[in-house]
Scaffold this motif. Sequence first.
Motif, PDB file in Angstrom:
ATOM      1  N   ASP A 166       9.994  -4.688  -4.529  1.00  0.00           N
ATOM      2  CA  ASP A 166       9.393  -5.980  -4.199  1.00  0.00           C
ATOM      3  C   ASP A 166       8.169  -5.849  -3.290  1.00  0.00           C
ATOM      4  O   ASP A 166       7.571  -6.857  -2.912  1.00  0.00           O
ATOM      5  N   GLU A 167       7.798  -4.619  -2.948  1.00  0.00           N
ATOM      6  CA  GLU A 167       6.657  -4.390  -2.062  1.00  0.00           C
ATOM      7  C   GLU A 167       5.370  -4.259  -2.857  1.00  0.00           C
ATOM      8  O   GLU A 167       5.336  -3.663  -3.934  1.00  0.00           O
ATOM      9  N   PHE A 168       4.302  -4.825  -2.308  1.00  0.00           N
ATOM     10  CA  PHE A 168       2.966  -4.686  -2.893  1.00  0.00           C
ATOM     11  C   PHE A 168       2.377  -3.369  -2.392  1.00  0.00           C
ATOM     12  O   PHE A 168       2.006  -3.237  -1.229  1.00  0.00           O
ATOM     13  N   ASP A 169       2.310  -2.375  -3.278  1.00  0.00           N
ATOM     14  CA  ASP A 169       1.882  -1.033  -2.877  1.00  0.00           C
ATOM     15  C   ASP A 169       1.012  -0.424  -3.977  1.00  0.00           C
ATOM     16  O   ASP A 169       1.508   0.311  -4.848  1.00  0.00           O
ATOM     17  N   PRO A 170      -0.296  -0.706  -3.976  1.00  0.00           N
ATOM     18  CA  PRO A 170      -1.175  -0.114  -4.994  1.00  0.00           C
ATOM     19  C   PRO A 170      -1.178   1.405  -4.984  1.00  0.00           C
ATOM     20  O   PRO A 170      -1.521   2.029  -5.997  1.00  0.00           O
ATOM     21  N   ASP A 171      -0.792   2.026  -3.852  1.00  0.00           N
ATOM     22  CA  ASP A 171      -0.802   3.492  -3.782  1.00  0.00           C
ATOM     23  C   ASP A 171       0.263   4.119  -4.670  1.00  0.00           C
ATOM     24  O   ASP A 171       0.214   5.331  -4.919  1.00  0.00           O
ATOM     25  N   ARG A 172       1.217   3.319  -5.152  1.00  0.00           N
ATOM     26  CA  ARG A 172       2.215   3.892  -6.055  1.00  0.00           C
ATOM     27  C   ARG A 172       1.557   4.367  -7.359  1.00  0.00           C
ATOM     28  O   ARG A 172       2.172   5.096  -8.131  1.00  0.00           O
TER      29      ARG A 172
ATOM     30  N   LYS B  95      -3.244  -3.394 -11.409  1.00  0.00           N
ATOM     31  CA  LYS B  95      -2.017  -2.873 -12.019  1.00  0.00           C
ATOM     32  C   LYS B  95      -0.780  -3.290 -11.218  1.00  0.00           C
ATOM     33  O   LYS B  95       0.254  -3.647 -11.793  1.00  0.00           O
ATOM     34  N   GLU B  96      -0.895  -3.253  -9.893  1.00  0.00           N
ATOM     35  CA  GLU B  96       0.247  -3.622  -9.058  1.00  0.00           C
ATOM     36  C   GLU B  96       0.535  -5.119  -9.146  1.00  0.00           C
ATOM     37  O   GLU B  96       1.704  -5.538  -9.134  1.00  0.00           O
ATOM     38  N   ALA B  97      -0.517  -5.935  -9.258  1.00  0.00           N
ATOM     39  CA  ALA B  97      -0.302  -7.368  -9.465  1.00  0.00           C
ATOM     40  C   ALA B  97       0.386  -7.623 -10.799  1.00  0.00           C
ATOM     41  O   ALA B  97       1.273  -8.486 -10.905  1.00  0.00           O
ATOM     42  N   LEU B  98       0.016  -6.865 -11.827  1.00  0.00           N
ATOM     43  CA  LEU B  98       0.660  -7.002 -13.130  1.00  0.00           C
ATOM     44  C   LEU B  98       2.111  -6.525 -13.093  1.00  0.00           C
ATOM     45  O   LEU B  98       2.942  -7.007 -13.860  1.00  0.00           O
ATOM     46  N   ARG B  99       2.413  -5.596 -12.212  1.00  0.00           N
ATOM     47  CA  ARG B  99       3.808  -5.168 -12.073  1.00  0.00           C
ATOM     48  C   ARG B  99       4.642  -6.251 -11.415  1.00  0.00           C
ATOM     49  O   ARG B  99       5.734  -6.600 -11.889  1.00  0.00           O
ATOM     50  N   LEU B 100       4.141  -6.801 -10.318  1.00  0.00           N
ATOM     51  CA  LEU B 100       4.912  -7.795  -9.574  1.00  0.00           C
ATOM     52  C   LEU B 100       4.939  -9.158 -10.260  1.00  0.00           C
ATOM     53  O   LEU B 100       5.937  -9.877 -10.181  1.00  0.00           O
TER      54      LEU B 100
END
Length: 473
Positions: free
Chosen positions: A375-381, A324-329
Amino acid sequence: MRFGRAPGAKPLLGHFLELRRRPLDFLGSLPEHGDLVEIRLGPRPAYMLCHPELAHRVLTDFRGFDRTGPVYDRVRLAMGNGLATAPYRDHRRQRLVMQPAFRHEHLRGYVGVMRQEVAATMAGWGDGDVVDMVAAMFELTTGVALKSLFSARIGAREADELRAAFDVFLRGIYTRAALPAAGRLPTPANRRYEKALARWRGQVERLIAEYGRPGADDPGGDRAGYQGGGQDSGRGGDLMSRLLAARDEDGRAMPPEELSDQVAVLLLAGGETTSAAVVWAMHLLAGHPGVRAALHAEVDTVLGGRTAGWEHLPRLDLTGRVVKEALRLYPPAWVTVRTAVRETSLAGRTLPTGSMVLFSPYVLHRRGDFHAGPDEFDPDRWLDGAGPGAGHRGAYLPFGAGATKCLGQEFGEAEATVVLASVAARWELTPVGGPVAPSARAVLVPKAYPVRLARRGASAAEASLDGGERHSA
């Protein structure tokens, strides 16, 4: 809501050079000029939606905005009038026909196909090999799409040809959207585009024509290759069988030309967009060793060296959040177009009928007022389940919104999770190339991502296990 204009438009070209050379930087600069920003595509104005609420409104207002106009006319000439390109009138009917094939109860069988294909792909890798993950993941996900569609496998040469055609096509479509007149010029790039388009459409037509012919997908005549498991096993469990059996509200089957259009869309979405999401996730993990170590711990606990399957998905929580985080960024569908079909008002600005309206999930997903540390990669979000931008419609749109929201979202997210977890369980990936940058094309993906493979505690027994999974999944 504020209206503004982007500076720097050139005579005749408008902002084409910025969109061609550094599209993400250019689009990312637009929110500082307003929530609705006028840009120039050649001499023609277009309007970029830089606020999530505006994007959500346009995506859900089919009376005011539709998939019509010159850009979609050109896209439909290439891809046909399928689910990803059809105007609302046709899309609604098509979606009703196709939706049963993507019901949740069918996903278990499709995940069985994914498991087989991942195991087969990794069986060809060796410790110390250098593999371009862009090419490898495209071949893998295209294989999954074809196996799910046709109960068939694609050969390496066919996958290379298909990817090469997609690459030229996606670059050409993006150029034609940024500068509509470009497609009319007798240039070598346009000739390559036409040839690539012919190869792609020809391959789709051959696949459909050969469907159902005994032995067509297997030189040995063995058609037992599709083993999705459970009630989906066998020819009746693939997508093509379901599409052929589908009927609209009047009991009519899908016409052959429409079936071809839908297959073309499913191959593109199932191959190119999912592989892009997996590659970006790999790239992000490579730069964040703490998250990578946590993901390795998860897959070691859940999979124990096995290839991921249906039963593992509920326990692959971090892996799913990484996807999901990769899809966001890096949303694969990073720019979307609509046309105003009547005079309308956005951000206090009156747009005449025929106005081109664009939005970029890449830009919206990186707005600091909707995403903390954008711009941070943060899957915990994603831990609270609500996701970033909660309460703000349009703040997270990797699959679109409204009635045209991607029908294959659950399929794509499951596939990306299965692939990423399975590779991480068996292999350590070390990038060996230079800086990774997105290509300026219709799908956001690096041109290449070479990595060196190092086996992670795999044994001969585990390798043998994967071989068994290919026959029993």
